[in-house]
Design an enzyme around this catalytic site. Sequence first.
Site, PDB file in Angstrom:
ATOM      1  N   CYS A   2       6.473  -4.785  -2.966  1.00 56.79           N
ATOM      2  CA  CYS A   2       7.467  -5.849  -2.851  1.00 56.79           C
ATOM      3  C   CYS A   2       7.403  -6.732  -4.097  1.00 56.79           C
ATOM      4  CB  CYS A   2       7.288  -6.729  -1.628  1.00 56.79           C
ATOM      5  SG  CYS A   2       7.496  -5.848  -0.083  1.00 56.79           S
ATOM      6  N   ARG A  27       8.009  -2.324  -7.900  1.00 59.43           N
ATOM      7  CA  ARG A  27       7.084  -2.709  -6.826  1.00 59.43           C
ATOM      8  C   ARG A  27       7.601  -2.311  -5.445  1.00 59.43           C
ATOM      9  NH1 ARG A  27       3.406  -6.559  -8.754  1.00 59.43           N
ATOM     10  NH2 ARG A  27       2.882  -7.057  -6.628  1.00 59.43           N
ATOM     11  N   TRP A  75       9.255  -2.989  -0.346  1.00 56.13           N
ATOM     12  CA  TRP A  75       8.604  -1.744   0.027  1.00 56.13           C
ATOM     13  C   TRP A  75       8.245  -1.934   1.499  1.00 56.13           C
ATOM     14  CZ3 TRP A  75       3.850  -0.013   1.932  1.00 56.13           C
ATOM     15  CH2 TRP A  75       3.613   1.368   1.792  1.00 56.13           C
ATOM     16  N   ASN A 101       5.704 -10.789   0.580  1.00 55.62           N
ATOM     17  CA  ASN A 101       5.001  -9.565   0.201  1.00 55.62           C
ATOM     18  C   ASN A 101       3.674  -9.582   0.948  1.00 55.62           C
ATOM     19  OD1 ASN A 101       3.762  -7.402  -1.105  1.00 55.62           O
ATOM     20  ND2 ASN A 101       3.201  -8.620  -2.906  1.00 55.62           N
ATOM     21  N   GLY A 102       3.348  -8.489   1.646  1.00 56.25           N
ATOM     22  CA  GLY A 102       2.082  -8.450   2.377  1.00 56.25           C
ATOM     23  C   GLY A 102       2.318  -8.123   3.842  1.00 56.25           C
ATOM     24  N   GLU A 484      -6.028  14.949 -11.183  1.00 58.19           N
ATOM     25  CA  GLU A 484      -5.022  14.033 -11.704  1.00 58.19           C
ATOM     26  C   GLU A 484      -3.702  14.773 -11.982  1.00 58.19           C
ATOM     27  OE1 GLU A 484      -4.537  11.036 -11.748  1.00 58.19           O
ATOM     28  OE2 GLU A 484      -3.130  10.583 -13.363  1.00 58.19           O
ATOM     29  N   LYS A 488      -0.160  13.812 -10.105  1.00 57.15           N
ATOM     30  CA  LYS A 488       1.079  13.493 -10.827  1.00 57.15           C
ATOM     31  C   LYS A 488       2.222  14.363 -10.331  1.00 57.15           C
ATOM     32  CE  LYS A 488       0.086  10.153 -13.435  1.00 57.15           C
ATOM     33  NZ  LYS A 488      -0.737   9.690 -12.332  1.00 57.15           N
ATOM     34  N   GLU A 491       3.352  13.317  -6.710  1.00 57.86           N
ATOM     35  CA  GLU A 491       4.084  12.050  -6.566  1.00 57.86           C
ATOM     36  C   GLU A 491       5.424  12.071  -7.289  1.00 57.86           C
ATOM     37  OE1 GLU A 491       2.408   8.468  -8.296  1.00 57.86           O
ATOM     38  OE2 GLU A 491       1.301   9.660  -9.745  1.00 57.86           O
ATOM     39  N   HIS A 507     -14.797  30.101  -2.585  1.00 56.35           N
ATOM     40  CA  HIS A 507     -15.205  29.616  -1.261  1.00 56.35           C
ATOM     41  C   HIS A 507     -13.988  29.320  -0.381  1.00 56.35           C
ATOM     42  CE1 HIS A 507     -19.292  29.523  -2.673  1.00 56.35           C
ATOM     43  NE2 HIS A 507     -18.892  28.832  -3.735  1.00 56.35           N
ATOM     44  N   LYS A 610       4.485   0.558  -6.951  1.00 56.64           N
ATOM     45  CA  LYS A 610       3.328   0.224  -7.780  1.00 56.64           C
ATOM     46  C   LYS A 610       2.650  -0.993  -7.172  1.00 56.64           C
ATOM     47  CE  LYS A 610       2.334   0.677 -12.619  1.00 56.64           C
ATOM     48  NZ  LYS A 610       1.907   2.072 -12.567  1.00 56.64           N
TER      49      LYS A 610
HETATM   50  C1  F6R Z   1      -0.681   7.371  -9.410  1.00 57.58           C
HETATM   51  C2  F6R Z   1      -0.890   5.928  -9.324  1.00 57.58           C
HETATM   52  C3  F6R Z   1      -1.713   5.402  -8.199  1.00 57.58           C
HETATM   53  C4  F6R Z   1      -2.585   4.229  -8.660  1.00 57.58           C
HETATM   54  C5  F6R Z   1      -3.339   3.621  -7.467  1.00 57.58           C
HETATM   55  C6  F6R Z   1      -4.262   2.498  -7.897  1.00 57.58           C
HETATM   56  O1  F6R Z   1       0.062   7.706 -10.547  1.00 57.58           O
HETATM   57  O2  F6R Z   1      -0.395   5.173 -10.121  1.00 57.58           O
HETATM   58  O3  F6R Z   1      -2.484   6.409  -7.620  1.00 57.58           O
HETATM   59  O4  F6R Z   1      -3.482   4.684  -9.629  1.00 57.58           O
HETATM   60  O5  F6R Z   1      -2.407   3.125  -6.544  1.00 57.58           O
HETATM   61  O6  F6R Z   1      -3.559   1.461  -8.496  1.00 57.58           O
HETATM   62  P1  F6R Z   1      -4.296   0.342  -9.348  1.00 57.58           P
HETATM   63  O7  F6R Z   1      -4.831   1.006 -10.566  1.00 57.58           O
HETATM   64  O8  F6R Z   1      -3.220  -0.664  -9.668  1.00 57.58           O
HETATM   65  O9  F6R Z   1      -5.379  -0.216  -8.481  1.00 57.58           O
END
Ligand code: F6R
Length: 615
Positions: A2, A27, A75, A101-102, A484, A488, A491, A507, A610
Amino acid sequence: MCGIVGYVGGQSALDVVIAGLKRLEYRGYDSAGVAVLADGGLATAKKAGKLVNLEKELKDRPLPDGFSAIGHTRWATHGAPTDLNAHPHLDNAGRVAVVHNGIIENFAVLRAELATRGHELVSETDTEVVGHLLAESFSSCGDLADAMRQVCRRLEGAFTLVAVHSDAPDVVVGARRNSPLVVGVGEGEFFLASDVTAFIDHTRSAIELGQDQVVELRLGGVTVTDFAGAAAEVRSYHVDWDASAAEKGGYDYFMLKEIAEQPKAVADTLLGRIDTTGALRLDEIRIPASVLREVTKVVLVACGTAFHAGLIAKYAIEHWTRIPCEVELASEFRYRDPILDERTLVIAISQSGETMDTLMALRHAREQGARVLAICNTNGSTIPRESDAVLYTHAGPEVAVASTKAFLTQLVACYLVALYLGQARGTQTADEVRTVIRELADVPDAVGRVLQTMGPVRELARSLAQKDTVLFLGRHMGYPVALEGALKLKELAYMHAEGFAAGELKHGPIALIEEDLPVVVVVPSLRGQPILHDKIVSNIQEIRARGARTIVIAEEGDGTVEPYADHLIRIPVTPALLQPMVTTVPLQVFACELATARGNEVDQPRNLAKSVTVE
Ligand code: F6R
């Protein structure tokens, strides 16, 4: 999670708030809304879906404009992403508007209580109770900041709240607990936002708000108090990047721009941390060397991509310091009652500095007496504020939801901490530290060279757009890189993607291999342990024999893999422990291109946001 904006000043408040929401859309993008104080009343508009839907609504049905407004991009947590559940939420008389937000954990009790007093709540959100409670408190005290303080004292959970009242013209009030809110101070105008990108076009002067504080913006200035009403100490700071850093700068997506910025982000994170003799200087780590010498265990806590940075860091920390090191998902950490004491160093890694799971993990660690060092990209955010020390990464603002440049800079910071610990404990000599520092200083150039050769990777990604599954394999530090790469792809491309330690194949996972299944293999450096290299070459042969289409990432000059690679991605020769900084880059490009080829929104993948400020 949010995005929130508030404004009081001389400009069109709606324009300022909409522009701020555009910057904060990363966000959350389930719905958006605004409320403006205009013509002695309150006008609002809100729409499900992305901000463009709200903009269209405002074009079709313009609101009167004014000089004070609030806005929100959502969000969803409580209630589906509908027009009705979009913020702002009002009281029954339509005089108060609030954005949030929250999560308000005791909202059900408060809602029932409001119902007994005749309030009619129309949405499914936890937020709406706040609008009604604010209206009640305001009608008895006549002061919006005071009303906000009274209401906050009754709320449980995590919240950033920003509100306006039609009987309090040119006043915007905000509050925060466990969720971010910063104040922007312009000339005769003031801003509230979830982060500084929302107001960076107008001012680079900001005020950090502390935990459990209420802020009141008026044309005459800003007042900050705690929830009891006592004046709070105000910490101002200057934002050291400008508006262009938060723009796409000619790229189609923020993610592409942020991938391209990695050489600079890595170099900037090293800047100022190496003195003229090539020695490491981390004065900002205020934990005394005597304490570091006594550390018996390092625990890294983080989520998602930052967790993968932690997994990689473990190899470097253990190798350079010989201190046992654990890496833990922050969301699991405190629930397993970890064994911690004052000789444990907990390293909390977070780009945003607001991730609730990581915040809760570090609070738990501190309660047990452990020292906490934050590695963070966001100045003044909650995680560094609550840690014993912080090492900031200098990636600049990361806007795309998928983390790229922040990840590489987290690795740099982890390497620096590992060397610093090794230096303090005498497990690394000054010369050894200098050698690694020199190697780190070469990484920006190596990453730049990888970026120049990504044409075939893009082409390959486009050719795989119709596939359902991609697997990723690695050994040693290549294993977290494989995780990783898979994250990527999940997502961004919404594909089934899994990362495995290559040794685990036999295994179980090898049963997944079928004709033409794309499998990306991260080959360890020839300069590391030769046995690891040989073993992964065998693994490539095993999967190829079973029909896999092998996509091999290997160092320039490594000829051993050529016969078994259907596609070969070359990376520059890099010291083994630093190799993840170059092997990750093609995987970022691969995921970004595959997502684009599948028609997905690269910067705003579905269901994500994010800065995850809820647990
Ligand atoms: C994936 C991604 C998330 C963040 C995770 C932690 O591309 O961006 O997995 O890495 O939500 O976020 P931070 O680093 O802000 O604590």
